[in-house]
Design a protein around this motif. Sequence first.
Motif, PDB file in Angstrom:
ATOM      1  N   ILE B   2      11.637   0.715  -1.192  1.00 36.54           N
ATOM      2  CA  ILE B   2      10.436  -0.054  -1.516  1.00 36.54           C
ATOM      3  C   ILE B   2      10.920  -1.496  -1.678  1.00 36.54           C
ATOM      4  CG2 ILE B   2       8.583  -0.419  -3.191  1.00 36.54           C
ATOM      5  CD1 ILE B   2       8.957   2.571  -3.966  1.00 36.54           C
ATOM      6  N   ARG B   3      10.263  -2.419  -1.008  1.00 37.02           N
ATOM      7  CA  ARG B   3      10.761  -3.796  -1.030  1.00 37.02           C
ATOM      8  C   ARG B   3      10.298  -4.479  -2.322  1.00 37.02           C
ATOM      9  NH1 ARG B   3       8.942  -6.965   2.372  1.00 37.02           N
ATOM     10  NH2 ARG B   3       7.231  -5.762   3.237  1.00 37.02           N
ATOM     11  N   TYR B   4      10.979  -4.093  -3.419  1.00 38.09           N
ATOM     12  CA  TYR B   4      10.570  -4.621  -4.726  1.00 38.09           C
ATOM     13  C   TYR B   4      10.713  -6.133  -4.813  1.00 38.09           C
ATOM     14  CZ  TYR B   4      10.023  -0.027  -6.922  1.00 38.09           C
ATOM     15  OH  TYR B   4       9.591   1.230  -7.270  1.00 38.09           O
ATOM     16  N   ASP B   5      11.544  -6.716  -3.930  1.00 37.25           N
ATOM     17  CA  ASP B   5      11.724  -8.174  -3.985  1.00 37.25           C
ATOM     18  C   ASP B   5      10.628  -8.925  -3.226  1.00 37.25           C
ATOM     19  OD1 ASP B   5      12.515  -7.188  -1.552  1.00 37.25           O
ATOM     20  OD2 ASP B   5      14.244  -8.515  -1.336  1.00 37.25           O
ATOM     21  N   SER B   6       9.716  -8.192  -2.594  1.00 37.49           N
ATOM     22  CA  SER B   6       8.675  -8.887  -1.823  1.00 37.49           C
ATOM     23  C   SER B   6       7.536  -9.346  -2.724  1.00 37.49           C
ATOM     24  CB  SER B   6       8.143  -7.935  -0.736  1.00 37.49           C
ATOM     25  OG  SER B   6       6.744  -7.791  -0.824  1.00 37.49           O
ATOM     26  N   PRO B   7       7.075 -10.580  -2.545  1.00 34.31           N
ATOM     27  CA  PRO B   7       5.935 -11.060  -3.357  1.00 34.31           C
ATOM     28  C   PRO B   7       4.699 -10.174  -3.188  1.00 34.31           C
ATOM     29  CG  PRO B   7       6.948 -12.878  -2.148  1.00 34.31           C
ATOM     30  CD  PRO B   7       7.602 -11.632  -1.649  1.00 34.31           C
ATOM     31  N   LEU B   8       4.476  -9.678  -1.972  1.00 37.35           N
ATOM     32  CA  LEU B   8       3.320  -8.792  -1.766  1.00 37.35           C
ATOM     33  C   LEU B   8       3.461  -7.518  -2.593  1.00 37.35           C
ATOM     34  CD1 LEU B   8       2.352  -8.673   2.041  1.00 37.35           C
ATOM     35  CD2 LEU B   8       1.221  -9.880   0.189  1.00 37.35           C
ATOM     36  N   ALA B   9       4.665  -6.951  -2.583  1.00 38.35           N
ATOM     37  CA  ALA B   9       4.882  -5.698  -3.328  1.00 38.35           C
ATOM     38  C   ALA B   9       4.614  -5.924  -4.811  1.00 38.35           C
ATOM     39  CB  ALA B   9       6.303  -5.194  -3.108  1.00 38.35           C
ATOM     40  N   GLU B  10       5.103  -7.025  -5.317  1.00 33.16           N
ATOM     41  CA  GLU B  10       4.927  -7.281  -6.755  1.00 33.16           C
ATOM     42  C   GLU B  10       3.444  -7.325  -7.115  1.00 33.16           C
ATOM     43  OE1 GLU B  10       7.254 -10.347  -8.465  1.00 33.16           O
ATOM     44  OE2 GLU B  10       6.453  -9.873 -10.451  1.00 33.16           O
ATOM     45  N   GLU B  11       2.682  -8.076  -6.313  1.00 33.19           N
ATOM     46  CA  GLU B  11       1.260  -8.216  -6.649  1.00 33.19           C
ATOM     47  C   GLU B  11       0.507  -6.890  -6.456  1.00 33.19           C
ATOM     48  OE1 GLU B  11      -0.499 -11.762  -5.060  1.00 33.19           O
ATOM     49  OE2 GLU B  11      -2.480 -11.267  -5.900  1.00 33.19           O
ATOM     50  N   PHE B  12       0.760  -6.227  -5.361  1.00 37.39           N
ATOM     51  CA  PHE B  12       0.068  -4.948  -5.113  1.00 37.39           C
ATOM     52  C   PHE B  12       0.434  -3.915  -6.184  1.00 37.39           C
ATOM     53  CE2 PHE B  12      -0.754  -6.045  -0.511  1.00 37.39           C
ATOM     54  CZ  PHE B  12      -2.109  -5.797  -0.539  1.00 37.39           C
ATOM     55  N   LEU B  13       1.718  -3.824  -6.509  1.00 37.06           N
ATOM     56  CA  LEU B  13       2.136  -2.760  -7.435  1.00 37.06           C
ATOM     57  C   LEU B  13       1.701  -3.029  -8.870  1.00 37.06           C
ATOM     58  CD1 LEU B  13       5.685  -1.963  -6.008  1.00 37.06           C
ATOM     59  CD2 LEU B  13       3.795  -0.349  -6.206  1.00 37.06           C
ATOM     60  N   THR B  14       1.542  -4.293  -9.211  1.00 37.47           N
ATOM     61  CA  THR B  14       1.154  -4.568 -10.596  1.00 37.47           C
ATOM     62  C   THR B  14      -0.361  -4.639 -10.779  1.00 37.47           C
ATOM     63  OG1 THR B  14       1.552  -6.914 -10.166  1.00 37.47           O
ATOM     64  CG2 THR B  14       3.288  -5.720 -11.314  1.00 37.47           C
ATOM     65  N   THR B  15      -1.095  -5.021  -9.732  1.00 31.20           N
ATOM     66  CA  THR B  15      -2.552  -5.167  -9.911  1.00 31.20           C
ATOM     67  C   THR B  15      -3.370  -4.252  -8.994  1.00 31.20           C
ATOM     68  OG1 THR B  15      -2.836  -6.877  -8.231  1.00 31.20           O
ATOM     69  CG2 THR B  15      -2.196  -7.627 -10.431  1.00 31.20           C
ATOM     70  N   GLY B  16      -2.720  -3.611  -8.027  1.00 34.47           N
ATOM     71  CA  GLY B  16      -3.448  -2.756  -7.092  1.00 34.47           C
ATOM     72  C   GLY B  16      -4.042  -3.515  -5.930  1.00 34.47           C
ATOM     73  N   LYS B  17      -3.963  -4.825  -5.985  1.00 33.68           N
ATOM     74  CA  LYS B  17      -4.491  -5.622  -4.873  1.00 33.68           C
ATOM     75  C   LYS B  17      -3.747  -6.945  -4.770  1.00 33.68           C
ATOM     76  CE  LYS B  17      -8.416  -6.861  -7.725  1.00 33.68           C
ATOM     77  NZ  LYS B  17      -9.868  -6.925  -7.744  1.00 33.68           N
ATOM     78  N   CYS B  18      -4.023  -7.672  -3.707  1.00 34.91           N
ATOM     79  CA  CYS B  18      -3.375  -8.961  -3.528  1.00 34.91           C
ATOM     80  C   CYS B  18      -4.439  -9.947  -3.061  1.00 34.91           C
ATOM     81  CB  CYS B  18      -2.250  -8.814  -2.503  1.00 34.91           C
ATOM     82  SG  CYS B  18      -1.393 -10.348  -2.201  1.00 34.91           S
ATOM     83  N   GLU B  19      -4.656 -10.973  -3.863  1.00 27.36           N
ATOM     84  CA  GLU B  19      -5.731 -11.925  -3.551  1.00 27.36           C
ATOM     85  C   GLU B  19      -5.473 -12.665  -2.246  1.00 27.36           C
ATOM     86  OE1 GLU B  19      -8.577 -11.932  -4.893  1.00 27.36           O
ATOM     87  OE2 GLU B  19      -8.013 -10.555  -6.507  1.00 27.36           O
TER      88      GLU B  19
END
Lengths: 251, 279
Positions: B2-19
């Motif tokens: 899982i690309r935990y270092d990706s900005p997209l991953a961080e936002e999706f995994l913490t909020t369920g979505k990415c603005e």
Amino acid sequence: MEKIQVFDARMLYGRPYLGAEPELTLAETMRDAEAERAVVVHREMGWLPPCRTMPMVAERTAKTEGAYGLYLLLPTQPGEMPPVEELAKTFKRDKIAGFYLYQESFNVPYHPTMFRDEFTACEKLSIPIFYHRDGKNSFEYLAEIMERHPKLKVVLSVNEEWPNARKIYPLMKAYPGISLCLSEHVWMGAIEDLVEKFGSKRLLYSSSYPARYPGGTVMMVAAANITQEDKQNIFYKNMEALIGGIACDSL
Amino acid sequence: MIRYDSPLAEEFLTTGKCESCPIIDMHAHMFDNAGCNMLVDTTAKQVAQMDKNNVPLAFMVSHDVLYGGFPYMEADHKAAEAFPGRFYQYVGVFDPDCDPKRDIDFLESHKYAVGFKFHGDTYGVSIADPSHELYYAYADERKLPILFHTWCGSRCDGEGEAEKVLRKWHNFPFIAGHSFQRIEESIELCKAYPNLYLELTAVLSKRGMVDAYVKAGLSDRILFGVDAPWFSYEFGIGALLSADISDEDIRNILYRNPLRIMKEANIEIPESLKKFVNE
């Protein structure tokens, strides 16, 4: 971001039937699956008899931090494997999490009559049975097993991707000993609905890696509208509790 | 991984979505279903799921239309009207009762109807059947999207039948739902036919397929879908985040490619998505 801690209830490793040896070690495979701890289904259990897979599983597991093995369960009367009570004495030493039912190659139906002694012993010793339902073995057998052995702990994984709550929910309701691996239950709204109906303590994070992407189930649980405590239960605490009395007293 | 270092991953995994990364779902259905139960069985519930994962728009055809045909088409459109700008409708081509004139009239007279859906395997009729020519001609002239159920080796909608259609029609976006479930054949067809797009329903449940498509240079030819409300958006997003592809590839798949299709087909782009059109 910080890595999400998981105890994977089902990942796969080893040489498949008519396939090649894996290129990666078990430790490397677990790293790729993002699993610090994992219950591993060794694929050789599907095509080698238990007398040969048991030492293999024990050896690989011993070499790999965080790995827990499973032994194939066959009827013990023919003498192909020792009685459950005897084997169980080695579980803690060898980090064995339970027994795996692998019907396809061994021509034995998982009808409770075939496994009366074995399931009775597992029930008595709290040894989990990892029941993987694919296209061949059926839920009916599982219901019959649970009717006769209501205290049996069963970790159910289902290789059926279509939304199947019509089958899963009645089983979960009738038999509280069943815990559900989530990697194949990718239906829209599943996590919240399962938690609401059965609580978070019977749901297990699983990846089915390397067949599936681990991020799918991680994201489903991480983004679910459930409490942090529920998420921790699913990601690792339930698996710890489930095998705590057998292999993992040191957890 | 899982690309935990990706900005997209961080936002999706913490909020369920990415603005900054909306999702356009190109393969959706709607309502309940006899064959297996849908936990998300109303349009309102489906919209709630879409909101949860920042899916501003889905292209859909209901199960009712797929299995019951034209009489159910109006209900699909009413569902789209009830949530303006959230759904576009594929007009389901129901074989063997297909009627191109009637179906095209429906499309022209209904604001949210923008393309067609073919499901050859369900009806036992090849997508290359001559009875479909009028649909293809109409869509080709306007570059309207057509979603096909495609499945490996099928005599109705496998690679061979798809190629017969693609050889003749070069303008409408041929959306291969489920990407034929075959890696090499999908890649070969995509390289030969620039109007072919690979859609990811039932693809993301098999590790490695989307990685192979992107590695073959097809990041701009992949579209996202999960057969909603069958499967979870979150599962699909998480799978993409653990595939061996980049955040830019994910953006292509989730919104850039569908926006390009919409723009070329003159399909009205909802307000919330307009700022992403020129990315």
